[in-house]
Every structure is written in C-alpha cells, then in structure tokens.
Write an enzyme that holds these catalytic residues in place. Sequence first.
Site, PDB file in Angstrom:
ATOM      1  CG  ASP A   1       8.867  -2.369   5.776  1.00 36.08           C
ATOM      2  OD1 ASP A   1       7.878  -1.749   6.195  1.00 36.08           O
ATOM      3  OD2 ASP A   1       8.935  -3.610   5.687  1.00 36.08           O
TER       4      ASP A   1
HETATM    5  N1  URA Z   1       5.818  -5.916   2.819  1.00 32.29           N
HETATM    6  C1  URA Z   1       6.815  -5.692   3.692  1.00 32.29           C
HETATM    7  O1  URA Z   1       7.114  -6.531   4.537  1.00 32.29           O
HETATM    8  N2  URA Z   1       7.486  -4.534   3.595  1.00 32.29           N
HETATM    9  C2  URA Z   1       7.231  -3.592   2.685  1.00 32.29           C
HETATM   10  O2  URA Z   1       7.899  -2.571   2.643  1.00 32.29           O
HETATM   11  C3  URA Z   1       6.177  -3.827   1.775  1.00 32.29           C
HETATM   12  C4  URA Z   1       5.474  -5.003   1.866  1.00 32.29           C
END
Ligand code: URA
Length: 232
Positions: free
Chosen positions: A104
């Site tokens: 993310d």
């Molecule tokens: N899980 C998440 O919630 N975000 C990420 O970026 C990776 C794994």
Amino acid sequence: MRRLDQLLASLGYGSRREVRSWVEEGRITVKGSVADDPGVRVEAADVLIDGAPPDHPGELLILLNKPAGLVCSRDDSEGPTVYGLLPERWRRRNPAVTTVGRLDKDTTGLLLLTDAGGAVHRLTSPKHKVPKVYRAVLDREPSEALVGLFASGTLVLEGEETPCAPAELRLEGGSEVEVVLTEGRYHQVKRMFASQGYSVVGLDRIRFGNLSVGDLPRGSWKELPISDLNNL
Ligand code: URA
C-alpha cells in the site's frame, strides 16, 4: 540472436527508430566493427553502444526498501510511483519491470521488482506460499487471543468467504506485532486486524521468503542475482 534495433529498444535505450539513427551515426559496434544495419542479428555480449556494453541485457531483480508515499501502480494518477526510484532506462524496458505483488501507499519495506514475468505470476499466485514477514504498529495493545485466531485458519475477512490461511502473529510488546503471511490478499494485514476492531497505524515488510531488507536504507534499492527468485 535478436535484431540489433529490437534488442536495444527492449533494453530501454529508445525507440527502434532512435536506435537506427545511432547506427547511422556509427555509435554502435558489433564484434568490434561499426554496425551499418539496424536489423543485423546479434548477441548482446557482442554489442557496444558508445563503447559501453548494453545495460543489464539479462533479466533484472531489484530489492527496494519502499518508503511511504509511493504507490506500486504504474499509473501515477494516485501519486508518485515506486518506478520513479529506478533508472529511467529500466522503466522503458520491455518486458516491463514490475513489482512482485504490491504494498500500500503508506506501507514501507521490502518490495521486489523484476522483468521475469513468469516468476511474478508464480510468486503472486495463491498456490505459492512464500512467507512474508510484516512489522505492524496497532492503535492499541493487542489481545493475546489474536495469536490463536490468526493461527487457526478460520479468520474471514469482510466481503470474503474463504478464511485466511493460518498466519503467525508474534506480540512484540505494547502495540507492536510481527505477522507472517503466506498469502497476499488485498490489504490483508490491515483487514485481518480490522476484522477484530484494530487499526494498523504503521506497516513495514521486513522479509519476503529468505530475502530480508537488512540495513538497506529506506528509498534505496539493490540488484540481486535473478537466481534468487527461484530460491525464495
Ligand atoms: N497488508 C496490507 O494491509 N498492506 C500491505 O501493504 C501489505 C500487506
């Protein structure tokens, strides 16, 4: 053996037309002789451009320590992308250099990028259970009951029906935890905690299989041998 113009275009040097103009300018040699035909069939090892060998003619594997604020998509409408950290020529390669899965925008840490397309499919397929280790900071101290729940293989995310595969949760003290996942569902760590009423306020991936981010500074990347993709 590949056409000279195709080879250099695929390595991000420019369009085939640009490569042709370099040939006309005498900037390219093949086996030591100035090339005069952009369509000549060559091995990358025999080519020099302005006296230098082609940039990474083989497949690329890059380990990036992703900073917060960059998206993993190619499209920069959601903000600056991780691709902006790579040399411009690598961004023009074909097959394209892409991320192995995504983190993310606000997640930091270990992100692999490669142009070995088959490996990307293999590693992101649900069948491939490479463990990924995340350090998360929660909005409050977690209950110990979460450890058993995460390990149980029964936790169902909102909007889904198939329970998450068993995940290891280690309580690190205070609101800090480590989570080991073998899947890569959308926003998985945040949604696993959200299902139990917790918010993840910081998320950092520290390992992907047997690769770790080590002391690579945030925002930096390093090349790895492509064979590392087969030993995860
Ligand atoms: N899980 C998440 O919630 N975000 C990420 O970026 C990776 C794994």
